[in-house]
Design a protein around this motif. Structure first.
Motif, PDB file in Angstrom:
ATOM      1  N   THR A 109       0.853  -1.182   0.000  1.00 21.75           N
ATOM      2  CA  THR A 109       0.000   0.000   0.000  1.00 21.75           C
ATOM      3  C   THR A 109       0.890   1.233   0.000  1.00 21.75           C
ATOM      4  OG1 THR A 109      -1.606  -1.200   1.332  1.00 21.75           O
ATOM      5  CG2 THR A 109      -1.872   1.170   1.206  1.00 21.75           C
ATOM      6  N   ALA A 110       0.589   2.182  -0.850  1.00 18.51           N
ATOM      7  CA  ALA A 110       1.357   3.426  -0.898  1.00 18.51           C
ATOM      8  C   ALA A 110       0.395   4.601  -1.025  1.00 18.51           C
ATOM      9  CB  ALA A 110       2.323   3.408  -2.081  1.00 18.51           C
ATOM     10  N   SER A 111       0.772   5.723  -0.417  1.00 17.63           N
ATOM     11  CA  SER A 111      -0.054   6.927  -0.542  1.00 17.63           C
ATOM     12  C   SER A 111       0.845   8.152  -0.596  1.00 17.63           C
ATOM     13  CB  SER A 111      -1.044   7.032   0.623  1.00 17.63           C
ATOM     14  OG  SER A 111      -0.352   7.261   1.832  1.00 17.63           O
ATOM     15  N   SER A 159       3.398   0.683   2.935  1.00 15.32           N
ATOM     16  CA  SER A 159       3.450  -0.449   3.862  1.00 15.32           C
ATOM     17  C   SER A 159       3.351  -1.749   3.088  1.00 15.32           C
ATOM     18  CB  SER A 159       2.316  -0.355   4.885  1.00 15.32           C
ATOM     19  OG  SER A 159       1.068  -0.487   4.244  1.00 15.32           O
ATOM     20  N   LEU A 160       3.881  -2.787   3.689  1.00 14.78           N
ATOM     21  CA  LEU A 160       3.839  -4.126   3.119  1.00 14.78           C
ATOM     22  C   LEU A 160       3.251  -5.036   4.184  1.00 14.78           C
ATOM     23  CD1 LEU A 160       4.635  -5.995   0.758  1.00 14.78           C
ATOM     24  CD2 LEU A 160       6.822  -6.329   1.896  1.00 14.78           C
ATOM     25  N   VAL A 210       2.836  -6.402   9.386  1.00 14.72           N
ATOM     26  CA  VAL A 210       2.892  -5.212   8.547  1.00 14.72           C
ATOM     27  C   VAL A 210       4.188  -4.452   8.831  1.00 14.72           C
ATOM     28  CG1 VAL A 210       1.787  -3.012   7.971  1.00 14.72           C
ATOM     29  CG2 VAL A 210       0.386  -4.981   8.515  1.00 14.72           C
ATOM     30  N   ALA A 211       4.924  -4.161   7.772  1.00  9.98           N
ATOM     31  CA  ALA A 211       6.082  -3.278   7.846  1.00  9.98           C
ATOM     32  C   ALA A 211       5.683  -1.983   7.149  1.00  9.98           C
ATOM     33  CB  ALA A 211       7.277  -3.906   7.155  1.00  9.98           C
ATOM     34  N   ALA A 212       5.852  -0.842   7.841  1.00  6.45           N
ATOM     35  CA  ALA A 212       5.383   0.432   7.296  1.00  6.45           C
ATOM     36  C   ALA A 212       6.472   1.489   7.388  1.00  6.45           C
ATOM     37  CB  ALA A 212       4.143   0.899   8.052  1.00  6.45           C
ATOM     38  N   THR A 265      10.209  11.137   9.876  1.00  2.14           N
ATOM     39  CA  THR A 265      10.265   9.825   9.247  1.00  2.14           C
ATOM     40  C   THR A 265      10.026   8.769  10.312  1.00  2.14           C
ATOM     41  OG1 THR A 265      11.849  10.629   7.624  1.00  2.14           O
ATOM     42  CG2 THR A 265      11.684   8.257   7.886  1.00  2.14           C
ATOM     43  N   GLU A 266       9.216   7.794   9.954  1.00  3.99           N
ATOM     44  CA  GLU A 266       8.865   6.753  10.920  1.00  3.99           C
ATOM     45  C   GLU A 266       8.832   5.406  10.211  1.00  3.99           C
ATOM     46  OE1 GLU A 266       4.769   5.523  13.176  1.00  3.99           O
ATOM     47  OE2 GLU A 266       5.243   7.649  13.040  1.00  3.99           O
ATOM     48  N   ALA A 267       9.468   4.434  10.807  1.00  3.93           N
ATOM     49  CA  ALA A 267       9.402   3.055  10.315  1.00  3.93           C
ATOM     50  C   ALA A 267       8.813   2.203  11.428  1.00  3.93           C
ATOM     51  CB  ALA A 267      10.784   2.555   9.933  1.00  3.93           C
TER      52      ALA A 267
END
Length: 168
Positions: free
Chosen positions: A67-69, A97-98, A109-111, A133-135
């Motif tokens: 998913t991308a936005s 996110s994946l 979920v990895a985002a 930035t956030e992971a």
């Protein structure tokens, strides 16, 4: 006149008539031709392929989802008083996110989130533009409802039972 008719009939009987050659086929070829031309068998073949496709589609729940936005925005706050400053903010956000469903019903979920913000005020902020930035990595496991392989794969199990009931 009768002589001419008899003569014509004699000529017709004496002229060899060419007949098309008859093709000889064996039992296997005859069986194959019969099966190819049987509409009920063709319909059963399509039903078999359709039920197999439903089972394959059911396993699609385990396909990873990306998913991308992307978003951009601008806000302005124009005040009527001289004591409050005018504020203009430009923002850009990019997130992706994946996600992966696990057989137990858990979702992994990895985002990654990246925000950029630029503010125009008086006095000017010390850091302009600012970045955030956030992971993240999350695992969500349902414990009461939706837990277990049977619950997760119920659509696959229904498709398999449908296939068996149809005789495929």
């Amino acid at each position: 006149m009768i002589r001419y008719i008899v003569l014509c009939l004699l000529l017709i009987l004496l002229v060899p008539v060419s007949t098309p050659a008859v093709e000889q086929i064996n039992l296997m070829q005859a069986e194959r031709l019969a099966l190819e031309r049987n509409l009920n068998l063709k319909a059963a073949n399509f039903d078999t392929r359709a039920s197999a496709a439903l089972v394959r589609r059911g396993y699609g729940i385990y396909d990873p989802q990306l998913t991308a936005s992307w978003s951009e925005g601008e806000t302005e706050d124009l005040s009527n008083t001289s004591t409050l400053p005018e504020v203009a903010v430009e923002t850009r956000t990019f997130d992706f996110s994946l996600g992966q469903l696990l057989p137990t019903g858990a979702e992994l979920v990895a985002a990654f989130a990246n925000d950029r913000s630029r503010t125009e005020t008086r006095p000017t902020p010390f850091v302009n533009p600012s970045y955030r930035t956030e992971a993240s990595l999350s695992l969500t496991q349902p414990l009461l409802q939706g837990f277990g392989r049977t619950v997760t794969e119920r659509q696959i199990l229904y498709a398999i039972q449908d296939r068996r009931a149809g005789g495929c």
